[in-house]
Design a protein around this motif. Structure first.
Motif, PDB file in Angstrom:
ATOM      1  N   GLU B 102      -1.767  54.423  41.435  1.00 15.60           N
ATOM      2  CA  GLU B 102      -0.994  55.664  41.465  1.00 15.60           C
ATOM      3  C   GLU B 102      -1.930  56.862  41.615  1.00 15.60           C
ATOM      4  N   TYR B 103      -3.017  56.887  40.822  1.00 16.74           N
ATOM      5  CA  TYR B 103      -3.946  58.006  40.914  1.00 16.74           C
ATOM      6  C   TYR B 103      -4.702  57.995  42.245  1.00 16.74           C
ATOM      7  N   LYS B 104      -5.026  56.796  42.730  1.00 23.89           N
ATOM      8  CA  LYS B 104      -5.710  56.716  44.034  1.00 23.89           C
ATOM      9  C   LYS B 104      -4.808  57.268  45.140  1.00 23.89           C
ATOM     10  N   TRP B 105      -3.532  56.942  45.053  1.00 29.67           N
ATOM     11  CA  TRP B 105      -2.560  57.472  46.018  1.00 29.67           C
ATOM     12  C   TRP B 105      -2.565  58.998  45.971  1.00 29.67           C
ATOM     13  N   GLU B 126      -6.286  56.972  25.112  1.00 28.63           N
ATOM     14  CA  GLU B 126      -7.614  56.521  25.560  1.00 28.63           C
ATOM     15  C   GLU B 126      -7.519  56.068  27.012  1.00 28.63           C
ATOM     16  N   HIS B 127      -6.458  55.323  27.289  1.00 27.57           N
ATOM     17  CA  HIS B 127      -6.260  54.804  28.643  1.00 27.57           C
ATOM     18  C   HIS B 127      -6.068  55.953  29.640  1.00 27.57           C
ATOM     19  N   LEU B 128      -5.231  56.904  29.263  1.00 29.67           N
ATOM     20  CA  LEU B 128      -4.969  58.043  30.148  1.00 29.67           C
ATOM     21  C   LEU B 128      -6.252  58.849  30.375  1.00 29.67           C
ATOM     22  N   ALA B 129      -7.023  59.021  29.301  1.00 28.17           N
ATOM     23  CA  ALA B 129      -8.287  59.763  29.418  1.00 28.17           C
ATOM     24  C   ALA B 129      -9.225  59.062  30.390  1.00 28.17           C
ATOM     25  N   ASP B 130      -9.305  57.737  30.300  1.00 30.12           N
ATOM     26  CA  ASP B 130     -10.147  56.971  31.231  1.00 30.12           C
ATOM     27  C   ASP B 130      -9.679  57.159  32.663  1.00 30.12           C
ATOM     28  N   LEU B 131      -8.373  57.092  32.872  1.00 31.08           N
ATOM     29  CA  LEU B 131      -7.813  57.251  34.222  1.00 31.08           C
ATOM     30  C   LEU B 131      -8.166  58.626  34.794  1.00 31.08           C
ATOM     31  N   ILE B 132      -7.938  59.672  33.985  1.00 29.60           N
ATOM     32  CA  ILE B 132      -8.199  61.030  34.472  1.00 29.60           C
ATOM     33  C   ILE B 132      -9.686  61.182  34.762  1.00 29.60           C
ATOM     34  N   HIS B 133     -10.496  60.713  33.831  1.00 28.80           N
ATOM     35  CA  HIS B 133     -11.942  60.865  33.970  1.00 28.80           C
ATOM     36  C   HIS B 133     -12.483  60.102  35.180  1.00 28.80           C
ATOM     37  N   ASN B 134     -12.020  58.881  35.356  1.00 24.93           N
ATOM     38  CA  ASN B 134     -12.602  58.019  36.391  1.00 24.93           C
ATOM     39  C   ASN B 134     -11.946  58.132  37.753  1.00 24.93           C
ATOM     40  N   TYR B 135     -10.687  58.529  37.799  1.00 22.67           N
ATOM     41  CA  TYR B 135      -9.981  58.460  39.080  1.00 22.67           C
ATOM     42  C   TYR B 135      -9.417  59.778  39.599  1.00 22.67           C
ATOM     43  N   CYS B 143      -0.296  73.478  29.025  1.00 19.95           N
ATOM     44  CA  CYS B 143      -0.727  74.535  28.108  1.00 19.95           C
ATOM     45  C   CYS B 143      -0.096  74.447  26.734  1.00 19.95           C
ATOM     46  N   ASN B 144       0.830  73.505  26.515  1.00 17.29           N
ATOM     47  CA  ASN B 144       1.475  73.480  25.184  1.00 17.29           C
ATOM     48  C   ASN B 144       1.213  72.207  24.391  1.00 17.29           C
ATOM     49  N   TYR B 145       0.384  71.304  24.913  1.00 16.81           N
ATOM     50  CA  TYR B 145      -0.070  70.167  24.113  1.00 16.81           C
ATOM     51  C   TYR B 145      -1.507  70.464  23.692  1.00 16.81           C
ATOM     52  N   ASP B 146      -1.723  70.602  22.398  1.00 17.98           N
ATOM     53  CA  ASP B 146      -3.095  70.777  21.919  1.00 17.98           C
ATOM     54  C   ASP B 146      -3.713  69.385  21.776  1.00 17.98           C
ATOM     55  N   VAL B 147      -4.615  69.060  22.704  1.00 18.51           N
ATOM     56  CA  VAL B 147      -5.215  67.720  22.719  1.00 18.51           C
ATOM     57  C   VAL B 147      -6.649  67.742  22.189  1.00 18.51           C
ATOM     58  N   SER B 148      -7.021  68.857  21.529  1.00 20.25           N
ATOM     59  CA  SER B 148      -8.429  69.020  21.140  1.00 20.25           C
ATOM     60  C   SER B 148      -8.889  67.971  20.119  1.00 20.25           C
ATOM     61  N   LYS B 149      -7.941  67.334  19.428  1.00 22.92           N
ATOM     62  CA  LYS B 149      -8.338  66.306  18.462  1.00 22.92           C
ATOM     63  C   LYS B 149      -7.966  64.911  18.963  1.00 22.92           C
ATOM     64  N   THR B 150      -7.893  64.762  20.268  1.00 25.45           N
ATOM     65  CA  THR B 150      -7.500  63.477  20.860  1.00 25.45           C
ATOM     66  C   THR B 150      -8.499  63.088  21.951  1.00 25.45           C
ATOM     67  N   PRO B 151      -8.389  61.853  22.453  1.00 26.44           N
ATOM     68  CA  PRO B 151      -9.287  61.426  23.541  1.00 26.44           C
ATOM     69  C   PRO B 151      -9.127  62.261  24.820  1.00 26.44           C
ATOM     70  N   LEU B 152      -8.044  63.020  24.924  1.00 22.95           N
ATOM     71  CA  LEU B 152      -7.817  63.812  26.146  1.00 22.95           C
ATOM     72  C   LEU B 152      -8.581  65.138  26.130  1.00 22.95           C
ATOM     73  N   LYS B 153      -9.265  65.411  25.032  1.00 25.23           N
ATOM     74  CA  LYS B 153     -10.005  66.673  24.905  1.00 25.23           C
ATOM     75  C   LYS B 153     -10.894  66.915  26.132  1.00 25.23           C
ATOM     76  N   GLY B 154     -10.775  68.105  26.697  1.00 30.30           N
ATOM     77  CA  GLY B 154     -11.624  68.484  27.826  1.00 30.30           C
ATOM     78  C   GLY B 154     -11.114  68.006  29.174  1.00 30.30           C
ATOM     79  N   LEU B 155     -10.049  67.191  29.181  1.00 27.25           N
ATOM     80  CA  LEU B 155      -9.564  66.634  30.451  1.00 27.25           C
ATOM     81  C   LEU B 155      -8.290  67.313  30.943  1.00 27.25           C
ATOM     82  N   ILE B 156      -7.684  68.126  30.080  1.00 24.69           N
ATOM     83  CA  ILE B 156      -6.432  68.789  30.443  1.00 24.69           C
ATOM     84  C   ILE B 156      -6.718  70.282  30.564  1.00 24.69           C
TER      85      ILE B 156
END
Lengths: 255, 289
Positions: B102-105, B126-135, B143-156
């Motif tokens: 899906e991300y490659k598409w 964790e899985h979503l963070a890997d996908l965003i980071h790698n693909y 702007c309304n999900y505070d992900v600073s204490k989650t694996p998504l930190k820095g990716l959104i």
């Protein structure tokens, strides 16, 4: 239908940016089957499609009869609930030391019958296409009473650990394990997270005393269960017993 | 009667080129065109629906969708391809390949941005963070999900500014209340903030600090609901400074095209949604001057 942007938007800018919208149009175009397929995209999906084909064709286990989802209870509903019960019970024992009392799913979530014979991964996905995962709830006796009444109103749902007899006046007698239902005690109930979000009207699941997320999809549990029963016994074990019995079957809601 | 701009140009001509400043200030700008294409709730629909599907026989799928996108882009205008969340979940492709195709598409199609839908969390953060980071070669804006204490930190990203020709386009994203939609363990430690105030804050930055020519919100709130629940229509009405809200979640087909909603300051906002499963392509052709 194409609509003019000028009807939808205020055009003259108030911002200090140099450009503002002066016109345009908007339309939502349906991707009909007459739109030609882009060959590079076809080539891109092809290896995934092939791999998926192999995956879907993979044999998970074997049955010696067809398994159907039918109210008030059926061999497929019994099987599904039993496999979820077994998985959730072992997790609950490890995490808390308690034993599970009941597993409940929704008949509407069992989307297809399992064929007689070899069961493929594709069959398992057809039966359970959703990614719902297994949760365990601790329910009060009164919530349990609401749950049993809800199951009766719906004409039966997949259950394991429960024997439910419904008389002509829709009054019930229930046994959990070997014991008669006692509305003064709490019960451990396994179900799918979909139902705890209020799916199919299971409102009594919304405020449990305790909730444990088991991080495994119902489908994965069913796949593992079918695999291990086939390994152990050669075929999936039959479960034809009537767990939910209405005195007046004619009055049972079917949908 | 000459307009102010013509008047000034004339006056600078009269001054024999001595008055350069007004001319530079009010020089006739090149009109700009922008094509916005958008999708939502793709739900892993890489292949078209089967030909015997009761509702959408042979429809959707990336091979047909790409043809339409290319056709629209052939006009040669600057274009933006955007998505409004729930890229994942719905076909065995996701179960089997975990969202990679899906991300490659989306990379191949040239998406600039998507936002977070509730089903994008289905395999965990964790899985979503890997996908965003790698693909992902596109931005994920919210702007309304505070992900600073989650694996998504820095990716959104809370917002994104894209240059297209001479246009500066501001994009932010907003997500639905995860309660009752995303199992708690799949969004552990993520904080949901009020959509209206979160969006307004980003929109103000995009307008006032970044001086964007237009502001787009990618939303996964849903088109509209009975009652008070926040939706794209309500967001449009309760904010100001937004020109476009492109939405998802409710799988809404707007066969009559986008709608215009009056905002807090009485100005109109375009709200649109493109069905789901790659069945519809939302197309906005815009002229700027």
């Amino acid at each position: 239908m194409r609509v003019s942007i000028l009807f939808l938007i205020s055009v003259l800018g108030v911002s200090c940016a140099p450009y503002w919208i002066s016109g345009g149009s908007g339309v939502n175009l349906t991707i009909k089957s007459s739109v030609p397929k882009d060959s590079s995209m076809m080539a891109f999906i092809a290896p995934y499609k092939d791999s998926l084909k192999t995956f879907i064709a993979g044999i998970v286990g074997k049955t010696d009869t067809g398994y159907f989802p039918e109210r008030p209870c059926s061999n497929l509903s019994n099987l599904s609930a039993d496999l979820v019960f077994g998985f959730a019970d072992s997790c609950l024992k490890i995490q808390t030391g308690f034993s599970l009392d009941l597993a409940v799913l929704n008949m509407g979530g069992l989307r297809m019958a399992l064929p007689n014979g070899e069961i493929t991964m594709g069959n398992m996905f057809e039966v359970m296409p959703f990614e719902n995962s297994v949760v365990v709830l601790k329910l009060s006796g009164s919530s349990m009473d609401s749950l049993l009444r809800h199951i009766i109103r719906r004409g039966g749902e997949p259950v394991s650990g429960l024997k439910l007899e419904v008389d002509e006046k829709q009054q019930y007698s229930a046994w959990l394990g070997q014991r008669r239902f006692d509305s003064r005690r709490d019960y451990w109930v396994a179900t799918s997270d979909y139902l705890t979000f209020g799916g199919d009207g299971f409102a009594m699941f919304k405020n449990p005393i305790q909730i444990l997320y088991l991080k495994k999809t119902v489908r994965d549990v069913l796949i593992r269960g079918v695999q291990s029963e086939t390994q152990q016994y050669g075929v999936v074990q039959k479960r034809t017993e009537r767990r939910i019995v209405y005195a007046n079957e004619a009055g049972v809601p079917k949908k | 009667m000459p307009t102010r701009r013509e008047f000034l140009r004339n006056s600078s001509l009269l001054a024999g080129g001595l008055l350069l400043a007004p001319d530079a200030l009010f020089a006739k700008r090149e009109a700009q065109k922008l094509l916005i294409l958008h999708t939502n709730d793709f739900h892993s629909r890489l292949e078209s629906f089967p030909d015997n599907h009761p509702k959408y026989p042979g429809q959707g799928g990336i091979a047909r969708l790409k043809t339409l996108i290319d056709q629209q882009r052939s006009s040669g205008d600057f274009s933006l391809l955007l998505d409004c969340g729930d890229v994942f979940q719905g076909t065995p492709y996701f179960n089997r390949f975990g969202g990679v195709p899906e991300y490659k598409w989306m990379n191949m199609a040239g998406y600039e941005a998507t936002t977070l839908g509730n089903h994008d969390f289905d395999m965990g953060m964790e899985h979503l963070a890997d996908l965003i980071h790698n693909y992902a070669r596109f931005a994920v804006v919210n702007c309304n999900y505070d992900v600073s204490k989650t694996p998504l930190k820095g990716l959104i990203k809370p917002f994104l500014v894209v240059k297209k020709g001479k246009l500066k386009i501001g994009i932010t994203g907003v997500g639905i209340n995860p309660e009752g939609l995303i199992p708690a363990h799949l969004c552990l430690n993520m904080v949901y903030n009020d959509p209206v105030s979160s969006v307004q804050e980003q929109v103000d930055i995009l307008n006032k600090k970044m001086h964007c020519d237009t502001v787009i919100v990618l939303s996964h709130l849903g088109f509209e609901y009975p009652g008070n629940q926040i939706s794209d229509k309500k967001l449009a009405a309760d904010t100001h400074g937004i020109q476009f809200i492109l939405g998802g979640h409710t799988h809404t087909f707007l066969n009559d095209g986008p709608v215009g909603i009056e905002n807090k300051k009485g100005r109109k906002v375009v709200v649109n949604q493109a069905g789901w499963a790659g069945l519809v392509l939302g197309i906005l052709r815009l002229d700027f001057k």
